[in-house]
Design a protein around this motif. Structure first.
Motif, PDB file in Angstrom:
ATOM      1  N   SER A  82       0.828  -1.194   0.000  1.00 60.54           N
ATOM      2  CA  SER A  82       0.000   0.000   0.000  1.00 60.54           C
ATOM      3  C   SER A  82       0.866   1.249   0.000  1.00 60.54           C
ATOM      4  O   SER A  82       1.859   1.323   0.722  1.00 60.54           O
TER       5      SER A  82
ATOM      6  N   ARG B 258       2.187   4.844   0.930  1.00 57.76           N
ATOM      7  CA  ARG B 258       2.067   5.673   2.119  1.00 57.76           C
ATOM      8  C   ARG B 258       3.213   6.679   2.122  1.00 57.76           C
ATOM      9  O   ARG B 258       4.310   6.410   1.618  1.00 57.76           O
TER      10      ARG B 258
ATOM     11  N   ASN C 259     -10.969   0.086  -6.938  1.00 52.67           N
ATOM     12  CA  ASN C 259     -10.149   1.144  -7.538  1.00 52.67           C
ATOM     13  C   ASN C 259     -10.877   2.484  -7.534  1.00 52.67           C
ATOM     14  O   ASN C 259     -10.271   3.527  -7.263  1.00 52.67           O
TER      15      ASN C 259
ATOM     16  N   VAL D  95     -10.823   3.977  -4.005  1.00 52.01           N
ATOM     17  CA  VAL D  95      -9.524   4.581  -3.715  1.00 52.01           C
ATOM     18  C   VAL D  95      -9.361   5.884  -4.495  1.00 52.01           C
ATOM     19  O   VAL D  95      -8.865   6.890  -3.977  1.00 52.01           O
ATOM     20  N   GLU D  96      -9.784   5.865  -5.747  1.00 49.31           N
ATOM     21  CA  GLU D  96      -9.684   7.055  -6.594  1.00 49.31           C
ATOM     22  C   GLU D  96     -10.458   8.223  -5.996  1.00 49.31           C
ATOM     23  O   GLU D  96      -9.985   9.364  -5.991  1.00 49.31           O
TER      24      GLU D  96
ATOM     25  N   ILE E  82     -11.287   8.660  -2.776  1.00 50.38           N
ATOM     26  CA  ILE E  82     -10.654   9.113  -1.532  1.00 50.38           C
ATOM     27  C   ILE E  82      -9.414   9.961  -1.834  1.00 50.38           C
ATOM     28  O   ILE E  82      -9.174  10.989  -1.190  1.00 50.38           O
ATOM     29  N   GLU E  83      -8.645   9.549  -2.839  1.00 49.43           N
ATOM     30  CA  GLU E  83      -7.472  10.343  -3.219  1.00 49.43           C
ATOM     31  C   GLU E  83      -7.897  11.698  -3.786  1.00 49.43           C
ATOM     32  O   GLU E  83      -7.249  12.722  -3.537  1.00 49.43           O
ATOM     33  N   TYR E  84      -8.988  11.689  -4.555  1.00 47.88           N
ATOM     34  CA  TYR E  84      -9.479  12.946  -5.124  1.00 47.88           C
ATOM     35  C   TYR E  84      -9.914  13.895  -4.012  1.00 47.88           C
ATOM     36  O   TYR E  84      -9.605  15.093  -4.035  1.00 47.88           O
ATOM     37  N   GLN E  85     -10.616  13.349  -3.014  1.00 51.40           N
ATOM     38  CA  GLN E  85     -11.058  14.178  -1.894  1.00 51.40           C
ATOM     39  C   GLN E  85      -9.882  14.747  -1.114  1.00 51.40           C
ATOM     40  O   GLN E  85      -9.909  15.894  -0.670  1.00 51.40           O
ATOM     41  N   SER E  86      -8.840  13.939  -0.952  1.00 53.17           N
ATOM     42  CA  SER E  86      -7.691  14.393  -0.159  1.00 53.17           C
ATOM     43  C   SER E  86      -6.950  15.545  -0.825  1.00 53.17           C
ATOM     44  O   SER E  86      -6.236  16.301  -0.168  1.00 53.17           O
ATOM     45  N   ASN E  87      -7.131  15.687  -2.142  1.00 54.72           N
ATOM     46  CA  ASN E  87      -6.451  16.767  -2.871  1.00 54.72           C
ATOM     47  C   ASN E  87      -7.297  18.029  -2.990  1.00 54.72           C
ATOM     48  O   ASN E  87      -6.845  19.032  -3.547  1.00 54.72           O
TER      49      ASN E  87
END
Length: 638
Positions: free
Chosen positions: A50, A52, A297, A300-301, A303-308
């Motif tokens: 994963s 990190r 996928n 995850v996509e 969650i990554e979009y939200q984090s940015n």
């Protein structure tokens, strides 16, 4: 992916991950994003490699992978530009063999439901897995293992296809019990320095470990062979936990109420076993796996979009966030349909064809469509003078222009037609010349090849060649379909006749199916006359003894109706004819009769076998069923 009938009302399809009612109409983009975050309350669980963040990652050097073309040239390992005088890593030692692979489904059910979960609810599953693993880790606090790390820690411009992980032999020191989502162990490079990449720099590995404070997620570490029984027990415990999160856990589990969670886990174990042993045909299993992987996928996509997203998201960002969220909702609903055991037993998971029937033309006439690159007068000399003609050089265009009653005449050549998967009107598709000269191939990017729900469709004198599609080569969803003098070269499942549909196959050849050549679902009807069905069940499973599908497979309750005359069923990897019953109690007399030898061709039991076939609505006359790997005819308990 096929159209999903739930898409018109996504909230109704999956109630588990809908945003809270109070957020149904957010006033600002920030509220929109917050509402989506509530809908994704559970964390994403990943057990291998994963990504990190590490301290100083931007400043530390990372290696450059060679171009993908170089890896495709036959190199087993990437060739890295490193100093010649460095220490070369030794090959990794073998990992502890996984006992999970040899477990029967009952053993898996007992392990997870009785030993590990012990009646836990979904929201307590993490705690139960953590407790189980912690008890095993008390057996030994230090051992050797392979750390399968994320290649992004070591390489620039990393592509997933080039190398799945960077493996390093490490010494592991276990810490006291922690929560499973952040279970870490202390790792240090073990001697001799070993990796799956021979020329990875030792100092680079040391740098990465130092930045990670010599800590790695426990589930990324795999014990190696040659250690004592306690370490083997730890290896099994790690495999149990990985298997749970890879195959049994769903991200929506702890978001909805489930009165009996262990029963749900048992259903998923049965689903996994059905996929492994071939009870669910390989192509259908591939579609399920592909959908599940896409769901993971996309989650995850998002969650990554939200984090940015910044603290004050724009309207465009909020809309994109909701778009991604509802795509996850749709996939979640589709997966739940797949996991419903009743749907798996009784037929299709969702309709493959959503197109309406056109019916007849307004002026009542039918048209003969000529499919050929160039049309000549010789091609139509046998047609009556009042025949209405249309010429096409594209089979797909010809099918698109068809109405009920039309005839499509195909001349020698190679064709593709996505519209073959959308047959709703009563038409005849007929080849001219030898069937081997009229080749229709599937499009590898599509799930389906030939799918019909018309009242009466005929395919005559054709070769259907399946390439890459995962559905059956021909699926009769409803109505009746006739195959006459056709050659079917399968790559996925063979011909599938779904509940309530009917099929007639005459003078045809079916070969190469991963499952059965002909699959009959409960309540379907089939007439097979003068056909060859051979070299089917090409799918390799983890337990070949359970792979029973071969020439013809019937799924009973209610039993399909089957009439077979003058067929030759031979050289299939399963049985010539297999009858799948849902329980040991059903047709128990028939099973006993077959066990006495009737299935292997013992003539003294022919009368008993005949009685069984009458009970099952099966009529068989003058068929040659021979040289099939498992036997000729068998009733199989599902």
């Amino acid at each position: 992916m096929e159209s999903d009938p739930t898409t018109s009302q996504p909230e109704a399809a999956v109630g588990s991950v809908n945003p809270p009612a109070e957020q149904a109409d957010p006033a600002t983009p920030g509220d929109l994003v917050a509402a989506v975050s509530k809908g994704l309350a559970s964390p994403v669980r990943s057990v291998v490699a994963s990504p990190r963040p590490v301290k100083g990652k931007a400043a530390r050097r990372r290696l450059q992978l060679p171009p993908v073309s170089q890896a495709e040239a036959g190199d087993e390992e990437p060739v890295l530009a490193v100093p010649e005088d460095q220490e070369e890593a030794q090959p990794l030692p073998p990992l502890c063999a996984s006992p999970m692979r040899g477990m029967w489904r009952r053993e898996k059910v007992a392990l997870y439901c009785d030993q590990v979960l012990q009646g836990s609810k979904a929201e307590d599953a993490d705690e139960a897995m953590s407790k189980y693993l912690s008890e095993k880790l008390k057996l030994k606090d230090k051992w050797l293992g392979v750390w399968k790390s994320n290649p992004e820690l070591f390489f620039e411009k990393y592509e997933e296809a080039s190398i799945p992980f960077v493996g390093i032999l490490v010494e592991v020191t276990c810490k006291p019990r922690q929560n499973l989502s952040c279970f870490k162990v202390t790792v240090s490079v073990a001697e001799p320095f070993s990796s799956n990449i021979a020329n990875i720099p030792r100092d680079l590995v040391d740098e990465v470990l130092e930045e990670l404070e010599y800590s790695a997620p426990l589930l990324e570490v795999y014990p190696v062979e040659g250690q004592d029984a306690d370490v083997r027990d730890i290896a099994l415990a790690l495999e149990v936990v990985r298997f749970f999160y890879d195959f049994l856990w769903r991200d929506w589990d702890d978001e909805e109420i489930c009165e009996n969670y262990t029963a749900l886990i048992e259903e998923r174990i049965n689903l996994w076993c059905d996929i492994q042993d071939g009870t669910i045909p390989g192509p259908i299993a591939q579609r399920f796996k592909k959908t599940l992987e896409k769901y993971k996928n996309k989650r995850v996509e998002l969650i990554e979009y939200q984090s940015n997203i910044k603290e004050d998201p724009s309207a465009a960002e909020a809309v994109e966030c909701w778009k991604k969220y509802y795509e996850i909702v749709m996939l979640c609903g589709l997966l739940k349909m797949w996991e419903d055991l009743r749907l798996r037993v009784h037929g299709p998971f969702f309709p493959r064809i959503l197109r309406r029937r056109k019916g007849k033309r307004d002026f009542g006439k039918t048209i003969t469509h000529i499919v050929a690159k160039v049309m000549t007068t010789d091609m139509v000399k046998n047609l009556s003078s009042d025949t209405l003609l249309q010429q096409h050089d594209d089979l797909n265009l010809a099918l698109d222009n068809c109405y009920s009653g039309d005839i499509v005449v195909i001349f020698p050549g190679e064709y593709q037609a996505a519209n073959l998967a959308l047959l709703t009107d009563d038409i005849t598709i007929q080849g001219v010349g030898k069937r081997e000269e009229i080749m229709i191939t599937s499009e590898p990017s599509h799930d389906s090849f030939v799918v019909s729900k018309a009242d009466n469709v005929k395919l005559m004198q054709l070769s259907l060649i399946q390439q890459g599609t995962v559905d059956g080569i021909v699926v009769v969803e409803s109505g009746h379909l006739t195959l006459e003098n056709c050659l079917l070269k399968c790559e996925g499942t063979g011909v599938c006749v779904l509940t309530g549909a009917s099929l007639t196959i005459t003078d045809s050849e079916i070969t190469g199916a991963q499952g059965a050549g002909v699959e009959l679902y409960p309540g379907s009807i089939a007439i097979l006359e003068g056909n060859e069905i051979h070299h089917c069940n090409t799918l390799r499973t983890s337990d070949s003894s359970k792979s029973t599908l071969g020439g013809v497979n019937m799924k009973v309750l209610p039993a399909p109706k089957l009439k077979m005359t003058n067929n030759h069923i031979y050289n299939n990897n399963g049985y010539g004819v297999s009858i799948l019953q849902p329980s040991e109690q059903f047709f128990i007399v028939a099973e006993a009769a077959l066990n006495k030898g009737a299935a292997s061709g013992d003539k003294k039991d022919d009368k008993m076998l005949s009685k069984v076939m009458q009970t099952l609505n099966v009529e068989m006359n003058n068929n040659r069923i021979e040289a099939n790997l498992k036997g000729d005819i068998r009733i199989v308990t599902g």
